[in-house]
Scaffold this active site. Structure first.
Site, PDB file in Angstrom:
ATOM      1  N   LEU A  46       0.798  -1.201  -0.069  1.00 58.74           N
ATOM      2  CA  LEU A  46       0.142   0.006   0.048  1.00 58.74           C
ATOM      3  C   LEU A  46       0.869   1.240  -0.047  1.00 58.74           C
ATOM      4  O   LEU A  46       1.951   1.212   0.755  1.00 58.74           O
ATOM      5  CB  LEU A  46      -0.933  -0.055   1.397  1.00 58.74           C
ATOM      6  N   PHE A  52       6.660   4.253  12.646  1.00 60.91           N
ATOM      7  CA  PHE A  52       7.338   5.790  11.947  1.00 60.91           C
ATOM      8  C   PHE A  52       7.707   6.692  13.047  1.00 60.91           C
ATOM      9  O   PHE A  52       7.450   6.717  14.340  1.00 60.91           O
ATOM     10  CB  PHE A  52       5.791   6.337  11.367  1.00 60.91           C
ATOM     11  N   ARG A  57      -0.144  13.358  10.483  1.00 63.89           N
ATOM     12  CA  ARG A  57      -0.299  14.038   9.361  1.00 63.89           C
ATOM     13  C   ARG A  57      -0.973  13.632   8.180  1.00 63.89           C
ATOM     14  O   ARG A  57      -1.495  14.106   7.393  1.00 63.89           O
ATOM     15  CB  ARG A  57       1.053  14.624   8.740  1.00 63.89           C
ATOM     16  N   ASP A  84      16.574  -3.154  19.519  1.00 65.17           N
ATOM     17  CA  ASP A  84      15.365  -3.534  18.558  1.00 65.17           C
ATOM     18  C   ASP A  84      14.482  -4.714  19.065  1.00 65.17           C
ATOM     19  O   ASP A  84      13.334  -4.661  18.970  1.00 65.17           O
ATOM     20  CB  ASP A  84      15.803  -3.658  17.291  1.00 65.17           C
TER      21      ASP A  84
END
Length: 303
Positions: A64, A89, A96, A161
């Site tokens: 996508l 993100f 936004r 991580d």
């Protein structure tokens, strides 16, 4: 399976979110991995396709383009009947795009929304770019690593991580348990730097108390990696009984009182160097000595 029937959308990239959803998948969740048209950045690393397959095996992979309204609408349609969304993100990016928690929870109030961040979603560092090594450095964890020529050693795998992915899976599971009681979704967040800071609690406590703490990076004979004839043995005999049994097993009862004496490392080494890993493991047998061979990846089995 504990999470059978739970549908998860993974918008994250690289390792932290992928490890999180891999853990959820192992408990029965159905994962849909959302990739941008350019692919997950992990694919661009040397050997990246193999990494991607290892992380996302058995998952549905969907492309996508969230930069387009068509892609955003497609995501919104999927969110309506999704239990969990994972994203990595930088803070503010999905807001936004009108794909942040406020927008998506309006479509699905039961949604559990998990944001994995480097430095948290608020404060001066929030939007700073970073990766695992940066989070270890900022948290103080890197300074605790053994040094090579005066420089902290980089761990052989991505500690922050993986810890972030594990913590994310834990918080998602907790949020799902809460939703089962009240019917409402929620937003959970992980700061990998903050998490690594919390993992340094014991050395911080030692420093605040005015002592250096227990050195567990190879300085002690009872907690050391020793070369043998064909590889290495790890000794982790921290309790006095284990260390005493180890000393008996190698025929050096005289070292029992030197458990925390760094100069005894050479004495133990002089004994262990004389035989192979297998010879030593046969000799140790089932004795409580806390000794294991250091195996290569191709020698290990799934644990």
């Amino acid at each position: 399976m504990l999470l059978s029937g739970v549908r998860v959308l993974d918008l994250s990239r690289l390792l932290p979110g992928a490890y999180c959803t891999q853990l959820l998948q192992a408990q029965g969740a159905a994962i849909t991995k959302i990739e941008p048209p350019t692919g997950d950045p992990i694919r661009g690393l040397p050997g990246g396709d193999a990494y991607f397959e290892a992380l996302h095996r058995g998952q549905q992979v969907l492309t996508l383009d969230l930069r387009t309204e068509t892609g955003r609408q497609a995501l919104r349609r999927r969110v309506v009947d999704t239990e969990v969304l994972v994203e990595g993100f930088r803070p503010g990016v999905l807001d936004r795009m009108e794909l942040g928690y406020a927008a998506l929870s309006a479509l699905n109030p039961a949604l559990v929304y998990c944001a994995i961040t480097g430095y948290g979603s608020s404060g001066a560092m929030a939007r700073r770019a970073g990766h695992d090594l940066n989070y270890l450095a900022r948290s103080g964890a890197l300074s605790l690593m053994p040094q090579r020529d005066g420089v902290p050693t980089i761990p052989g795998f991505q500690v922050a991580d993986l810890a972030g992915g594990l913590q994310a899976a834990f918080l998602i599971a907790a949020a799902l348990a809460g939703r089962a009681q009240n019917g409402r979704g929620t937003r959970v967040e992980i700061s990998m730097t903050g998490l690594m800071h919390s993992w340094t609690a014991l050395p911080r406590a030692a420093a605040e108390a005015g002592f250096s703490g227990l050195p567990l990076t190879g300085e002690l004979p009872c907690y050391h990696v020793y070369p043998v004839r064909d590889g290495y043995l790890t000794v982790a005999a921290l309790e006095p009984d284990f260390w005493a049994e180890f000393c008996r097993a190698i025929g050096r009862d005289d070292l029992t009182h030197r458990q925390f004496d760094g100069s005894a490392v050479a004495d133990v080494q002089s004994v262990l160097a004389s035989a192979t890993r297998d010879e030593w493991m046969v000799r140790f047998g089932d004795r409580d000595v806390c000794v294991e061979p250091c195996l290569r990846l191709d020698e290990t089995e799934n644990g």
